[in-house]
Motif scaffolding. Structure first.
Motif, mmCIF file in Angstrom:
data_model
loop_
_atom_site.group_PDB
_atom_site.id
_atom_site.type_symbol
_atom_site.label_atom_id
_atom_site.label_comp_id
_atom_site.label_asym_id
_atom_site.label_seq_id
_atom_site.Cartn_x
_atom_site.Cartn_y
_atom_site.Cartn_z
ATOM 1 N N GLN A 1 -40.359 84.088 -79.514
ATOM 2 C CA GLN A 1 -39.964 84.879 -80.677
ATOM 3 C C GLN A 1 -38.762 84.239 -81.360
ATOM 4 O OE1 GLN A 1 -39.306 88.982 -79.787
ATOM 5 N NE2 GLN A 1 -38.963 89.582 -81.903
ATOM 6 N N GLY A 2 -38.852 84.059 -82.665
ATOM 7 C CA GLY A 2 -37.781 83.444 -83.431
ATOM 8 C C GLY A 2 -37.729 81.939 -83.315
ATOM 9 N N LYS A 3 -38.707 81.336 -82.602
ATOM 10 C CA LYS A 3 -38.683 79.892 -82.362
ATOM 11 C C LYS A 3 -39.951 79.202 -82.846
ATOM 12 C CE LYS A 3 -36.106 80.976 -78.145
ATOM 13 N NZ LYS A 3 -36.180 81.007 -76.659
ATOM 14 N N GLN B 1 -26.418 81.002 -80.978
ATOM 15 C CA GLN B 1 -26.131 82.404 -81.270
ATOM 16 C C GLN B 1 -27.249 83.085 -82.050
ATOM 17 O OE1 GLN B 1 -22.682 82.738 -83.755
ATOM 18 N NE2 GLN B 1 -22.606 84.987 -83.675
ATOM 19 N N PHE B 2 -27.885 82.356 -82.964
ATOM 20 C CA PHE B 2 -28.873 82.957 -83.853
ATOM 21 C C PHE B 2 -30.262 82.416 -83.584
ATOM 22 C CE2 PHE B 2 -25.004 82.711 -86.681
ATOM 23 C CZ PHE B 2 -24.645 84.035 -86.516
ATOM 24 N N GLY C 1 -29.527 77.231 -89.006
ATOM 25 C CA GLY C 1 -28.530 76.307 -88.491
ATOM 26 C C GLY C 1 -28.150 76.591 -87.065
ATOM 27 N N GLY C 2 -28.490 77.791 -86.573
ATOM 28 C CA GLY C 2 -28.377 78.076 -85.150
ATOM 29 C C GLY C 2 -27.161 78.819 -84.667
ATOM 30 N N PRO D 1 -22.278 72.742 -75.326
ATOM 31 C CA PRO D 1 -21.283 72.975 -76.385
ATOM 32 C C PRO D 1 -21.433 72.115 -77.641
ATOM 33 C CG PRO D 1 -20.359 71.586 -74.672
ATOM 34 C CD PRO D 1 -21.734 71.965 -74.198
ATOM 35 N N ILE D 2 -22.275 71.088 -77.603
ATOM 36 C CA ILE D 2 -22.349 70.163 -78.740
ATOM 37 C C ILE D 2 -23.417 70.643 -79.723
ATOM 38 C CG2 ILE D 2 -22.664 67.780 -79.459
ATOM 39 C CD1 ILE D 2 -20.265 68.277 -77.602
ATOM 40 N N ARG D 3 -22.990 70.886 -80.969
ATOM 41 C CA ARG D 3 -23.921 71.392 -81.974
ATOM 42 C C ARG D 3 -24.619 70.231 -82.679
ATOM 43 N NH1 ARG D 3 -21.711 76.185 -84.920
ATOM 44 N NH2 ARG D 3 -20.367 74.746 -86.070
#
Length: 337
Positions: free
Chosen positions: A151-153, A222-223, A228-229, A237-239
């Motif tokens: 879901q959401g992916k 988080q999202f 953008g996530g 930790p690396i975006r």
């Protein structure tokens, strides 16, 4: 056009202080359609299900991590010259009433031009770190049977006309994987198109370029959805830029419900033998040099030359011509492979 709608939705979610928003969105034509999968089954021909592959022409059944696609490829089926990455997904089949299968064709979307294939997005949120040489990952799973798990992916959306954004109610809903979007492929004769979306994790552990399941070294943040996530967990930790695939499956030849199965099975299935939850995408990074990082830092956008970011658009006749022969030769249009 749908990408303008998406961009507006994403912009609205970016708070002050992040300095605006730009994303790459570009076309990739089919490089080859075959039963290979160098991430899950390296070195094997005739893997359990069929894939469509796009990107650099160094794609092979092994894809040795020590071999850089950016150095080995001589052309790409994607529209940016610097992008020799490989992207692939399962394909969709229509099941006829008599039990035979036909591969569902693909079409262009939102102004992009390609032969089959898919659209690729690189969606940044604030400052992002580009993928490193040897990086690879998978979104979704061919063995998944739980719609809630993706879901959401990973999702599918019904369009009720044969062309997005041209009137007649073709575009419905909001951002990808929201609203009426579903893990299952819609089974409604009103659907003239199915838009499939695959959204990849965007958070990295900062250490591993891959993992045994091709997923543990990355994480969603988080999202959910194509935004953008958001913030990343402390374990990852690396975006990274958020990668999203967008595929348009053309159902216009299969809307006669009298030709649909009468045995209770679904008319549209992915080559994973599932009607939706097993949909997935694979990614092998292959941008030349530091070009992706430079493009992200320069806020390059859409599907055009970006001189300040050092990336260059090539015409459709160029990237459409980048193909390779099947490494697992077989007929792929009239079977459930």
């Amino acid at each position: 056009m749908q990408w303008n709608i998406l961009a507006s939705l994403l912009l609205a979610q970016h708070v002050a202080g992040q300095g605006g928003f730009n994303m790459l969105r570009f076309a990739c034509s089919q490089l080859v359609v075959e039963r290979t999968d160098p991430l899950v089954f390296p070195g094997k021909k005739y893997t359990p299900h069929l894939h469509q592959i796009v990107g650099g022409n160094s794609f092979n059944i092994t894809m040795d991590p020590a071999q850089d696609p950016a150095e080995k490829s001589t052309c790409t089926s994607c529209s940016f010259v610097e992008d020799m990455s490989n992207y692939w997904t399962a394909v969709m089949f229509f099941k006829h009433k008599n039990g035979t299968f036909t591969r569902v064709p693909q079409t262009n979307n939102g102004g992009l031009v390609q032969k089959g294939g898919l659209d690729v997005y690189y969606i940044p949120q604030g400052k992002v770190t580009a993928f490193k040489k040897g990086f690879r990952m998978i979104a979704g799973s061919p063995s998944n049977t739980d719609p809630k798990a993706i879901q959401g992916k990973v999702c599918n959306r019904c369009w009720t006309n044969s062309g997005e954004g041209r009137g007649g109610g073709g575009f419905v809903g909001g951002a990808p994987c929201t609203g009426s979007d579903s893990a299952e492929i819609p089974a409604d004769p009103k659907c003239k198109m199915i838009r499939q979306t695959v959204i990849f994790p965007h958070c990295w552990d900062g250490k591993n370029l891959d993992s045994p399941d091709h997923a543990s070294h990355v994480s969603y943040g988080q999202f959910m959805g194509a935004n953008g996530g958001g913030a990343c967990p402390t374990s990852h930790p690396i975006r990274l830029p958020q990668i999203m695939y967008e595929l348009m499956w053309n159902l216009t030849s299969f809307t006669d419900k009298s030709q649909w199965p009468t045995d209770g099975t679904r008319p549209f299935v992915y080559s994973t033998h599932s009607a939706g939850p097993s949909a997935h995408g694979d990614y092998v990074f292959g941008w030349k040099g530091n070009s992706l990082q430079t493009a992200m830092d320069a806020r390059c956008a859409n599907n055009a030359d970006c001189p300040k970011g050092g990336i260059h658009f090539q015409r459709p006749e160029k990237y459409n011509g980048c193909t390779i022969p099947q490494q697992a030769p077989e007929k792929v249009d009239g079977c459930k492979c």
